[in-house]
Design a protein around this motif. Structure first.
Motif, PDB file in Angstrom:
ATOM      1  N   GLU A 130      83.843  53.283  61.589  1.00 23.63           N
ATOM      2  CA  GLU A 130      83.902  53.755  62.965  1.00 23.63           C
ATOM      3  C   GLU A 130      84.612  55.088  63.037  1.00 23.63           C
ATOM      4  O   GLU A 130      85.254  55.535  62.073  1.00 23.63           O
ATOM      5  CB  GLU A 130      84.631  52.727  63.837  1.00 23.63           C
ATOM      6  N   THR A 416      83.236  52.018  75.722  1.00 21.86           N
ATOM      7  CA  THR A 416      84.184  51.044  76.242  1.00 21.86           C
ATOM      8  C   THR A 416      85.129  50.544  75.165  1.00 21.86           C
ATOM      9  O   THR A 416      86.074  49.814  75.462  1.00 21.86           O
ATOM     10  CB  THR A 416      83.437  49.840  76.846  1.00 21.86           C
ATOM     11  N   GLU A 417      84.896  50.931  73.921  1.00 26.54           N
ATOM     12  CA  GLU A 417      85.748  50.541  72.811  1.00 26.54           C
ATOM     13  C   GLU A 417      86.675  51.693  72.433  1.00 26.54           C
ATOM     14  O   GLU A 417      86.502  52.832  72.875  1.00 26.54           O
ATOM     15  CB  GLU A 417      84.893  50.132  71.598  1.00 26.54           C
ATOM     16  N   LYS A 418      87.662  51.381  71.590  1.00 22.48           N
ATOM     17  CA  LYS A 418      88.593  52.405  71.130  1.00 22.48           C
ATOM     18  C   LYS A 418      87.970  53.309  70.077  1.00 22.48           C
ATOM     19  O   LYS A 418      88.454  54.413  69.843  1.00 22.48           O
ATOM     20  CB  LYS A 418      89.846  51.746  70.554  1.00 22.48           C
TER      21      LYS A 418
END
Length: 706
Positions: A130, A416-418
């Motif tokens: 990521e 919406t995620e880090k």
């Protein structure tokens, strides 16, 4: 004299509570970096979290700036690498190329590396799972001084990150220090008392403006009103019932949007403001008591007009009213597939209005980085468009609708995620690839050969809107990886130009490199498409959604150009094309004028960065000779200036020493050559979206005390 213990200190628990407790800080407002460099950690100084960090650059030890590596943290927070995909799950190709769109002409993407916050835990050639989001939400102020939210997916948040990066590497500049306040750029609303009983233009002029409306909204809106409804000759002068007032408001608003897209002249501006004011007055006549399909149309039209009038917060609120009215009418329960010719007129109109609402709401929400009011109403299992052998009645709207569904997935699965996952990004790119392969040929062919110039313009703009929406979606998917990759590229570039002993370079991550290349290529393709339409003379004068797309693409290319030492003619030409289009649209749009100002200052920062890197390369290449005198480096105080000379010398000295002036921005008398749009009869003053820096840097503090 015996000094007693204060009563508060007699209770240790009370002392700890009163001295240690502090109010909670929202995660978005925290200034602490997630990873500090080794030097800042040893000296217990606050680190900016970028490498090389601000402190190390300021103290001349940027080559030694590396993230602090903790064995405990590395063993605790390291994640297993993703399992390699089977052969049948290889990402789909775009025109025969891999998902990354690693074009042969993109030679500068070969040295894009992995994110600086992750390279210490990854092996060479491994895929990082990521990319941590480095853009953060913003709280700006509207015209009334109220705080408004701008999410991390917005271009404004990316702009702030880019300003911080430029600040770290070249110091203060007009781009990084063009910060006057935290206001969101908006124009003043018009509340003039007008005589609505008198028409401001003839029926023929109305029909011409309605044709302009049809062209500027193609691919985004099709409200299913029909030719009879959008006819100037059938509109009653003084409607009596609420239904007649709503239908009359639709005609007024289409005329206003059409006039808004015409060239800037005082009479057209007055017509635009008059018909919008009358349409809004008719829309609010019944105070929203009864939801109807026409009411949804009215608020969609008012929202689109407000986007062109540089009132995005108002447009966002109007979309909320339209979505609630649509839910009350049950439009979300209708069939969401492509429209069939066997459907009745009423079902067809309801489907068109619902798709128009979804397209506009999801686009505006992604541009502002805000949650969508339509998103919770969308189905979990979303159908793929199947147009083989058939062409829907409005192919542009249907294509944009299905693309908006993918855009909603992008916002929910990535932002919406880090952190953004490479697997999620590749999955979304495969969906976009499948969507593009299903496009009908009517959206791929050129319409310039048609005899009717009006029809050719409408179809060309429709194809351009659909294509640019696709490229914008690709940019949103891949931009987190571009940020991570270019950050390490800058660190590698700084270390490669160091005159001291070479240090270990951060390893490159192939997955991030491919996604970063896709982001750059998509921005180039978008701007090339827009330039072709502009050069054909078919571009209208106010295209609100297109302006946001162009600005997002220009920031991506500007970041890439700033992060690379060598020139890429194709990227530079595309960036100049963005400036050209914004310059044309700035004569009619306040939003385009402000974006033009920002991108021009970014171009100046790029020129300065390239000259600085060239000087470092020259110094590294030749150690036997150096320049010993330069007027630009002379500390001698220049002669006192008065009048026009003082006005011309207000630019940042750092830029005036190293970049050429832009003749189109400033004339000989010091006035702006590009006339800003007229607002309330006066020139609009750009006080808007210049965002403040997040950190207080050492050279800022020193310069402020001088």
């Amino acid at each position: 004299m015996d000094v007693g213990i204060p009563p508060m200190a007699s209770n240790p628990r009370l002392l700890d509570f009163t001295t240690m407790a502090r109010p909670k800080v929202h995660p978005a407002n925290r200034l602490r970096a997630s990873t500090a460099c080794t030097a800042c950690r040893a000296s217990k100084k606050r680190c900016s979290g970028y490498f090389p960090c601000t402190n190390c650059i300021h103290k001349g030890r940027g080559r030694l700036c590396t993230p602090f590596k903790s064995l405990t943290d590395a063993s605790t927070h390291s994640r297993p690498l993703p399992v390699s995909r089977p052969a049948e799950e290889t990402p789909q190709t775009w025109s025969g190329q891999a998902v990354g769109l690693h074009s042969p002409s993109r030679s500068h993407c070969d040295d894009i590396a992995t994110p600086n916050c992750e390279f210490e835990t990854l092996q060479a050639g491994s895929h990082s799972p990521e990319a941590t989001h480095r853009t953060h939400p913003r709280m700006l102020r509207n015209l009334q001084g109220e705080k408004v939210y701008v999410g991390k997916a917005a271009s404004l948040s990316f702009l702030q990150l880019l300003r911080d990066t430029v600040m770290q590497h070249i110091g203060p500049s007009q781009f990084s220090h063009n910060v006057r306040n935290e206001d969101m750029l908006e124009t003043e609303a018009h509340h003039d008392l007008l005589n609505f009983s008198e028409e401001r233009c003839t029926a023929d002029e109305k029909d011409r403006f309605i044709r302009h409306y049809d062209a500027v909204t193609r691919g985004f809106l099709n409200l299913g009103c029909g030719d009879d409804t959008l006819s100037a000759s059938t509109s009653p002068t003084e409607p009596e019932s609420d239904r007649e007032k709503t239908k009359a408001a639709i005609i007024d608003l289409t005329v206003a949007i059409g006039a808004q897209s015409c060239p800037n002249d005082p009479q057209t501006v007055q017509i635009e403001q008059f018909y919008f004011a009358r349409g809004r007055c008719r829309a609010f006549a019944n105070m929203l008591e009864d939801p109807s399909l026409d009411l949804v149309r009215v608020f969609l039209l008012m929202s689109f007009y407000m986007l062109g009038a540089c009132r995005r917060n108002t447009a966002f609120m109007y979309l909320g009213v339209a979505s609630r009215a649509a839910v009350a009418l049950g439009l979300q329960a209708d069939s969401l597939g492509p429209m069939g010719r066997e459907e009745g007129n009423e079902a067809c109109e309801r489907s068109q209005v619902w798709m128009s609402l979804c397209v506009l709401d999801l686009l505006v929400s992604s541009i502002l980085g805000r949650p969508s009011s339509i998103s919770p109403l969308l189905p979990d299992k979303r159908r793929e468009p199947r147009w083989t052998g058939i062409t829907p009645p409005d192919s542009g709207l249907v294509a944009s609708y299905h693309l908006s569904l993918i855009l909603d997935e992008i916002m929910s699965r990535l932002y919406t995620e880090k952190a953004a996952s490479t697997e999620e990004a590749e999955s979304l790119l495969r969906k976009l690839n499948g969507w593009s392969e299903s496009l009908p040929q009517s959206l791929r062919r050129s319409s310039l050969g048609l005899d009717d110039q009006g029809v050719a313009q409408s179809r060309t703009i429709e194809s351009m809107h659909v294509a640019c929406s696709y490229h914008y979606a690709v940019i949103l998917v891949t931009r987190p990886f571009l940020i991570s990759a270019l950050s390490v590229r800058l660190a590698r570039l700084h270390q490669s130009l160091s005159t001291n002993e070479p240090t270990e370079m951060p390893e490159e991550d192939p997955a991030h490199s491919r996604l970063a290349a896709a982001c750059i290529d998509s921005a180039v393709y978008m701007l090339q498409t827009c330039m072709e339409v502009h050069q054909s003379g078919l571009l209208l004068r106010n295209m609100c959604i297109l302006i946001a797309f162009i600005f997002a693409a220009a920031l991506v290319l500007g970041f890439s150009m700033f992060s690379h030492r060598d020139l890429d003619p194709e990227t530079d030409e595309a960036y100049r094309g963005a400036l050209t289009i914004l310059r044309v649209l700035s004569l009619r749009s306040a939003q385009a004028a402000h974006y033009l100002e920002i991108t021009t200052m970014l171009e100046a920062a790029i020129v300065q960065q390239r000259r600085r890197l060239s000087a470092q390369v020259r110094q590294q290449r030749n150690k036997y000779v150096s320049r010993i005198f330069s007027l630009s480096d002379s500390p001698v105080t220049p002669p006192r200036q008065t009048g026009e000379d003082e006005q011309a010398s207000t630019a940042t000295p750092l830029l005036t020493q190293s970049i050429p002036s832009y003749s189109w921005l400033q004339s000989d008398d010091g006035t702006a050559a590009v006339t800003p749009p007229m607002v309330d009869g006066t020139l609009f003053d750009w006080e808007g979206m210049d965002l403040p820096l997040w950190d207080s840097f050492p050279f800022l503090i020193e310069s402020s005390t001088m």
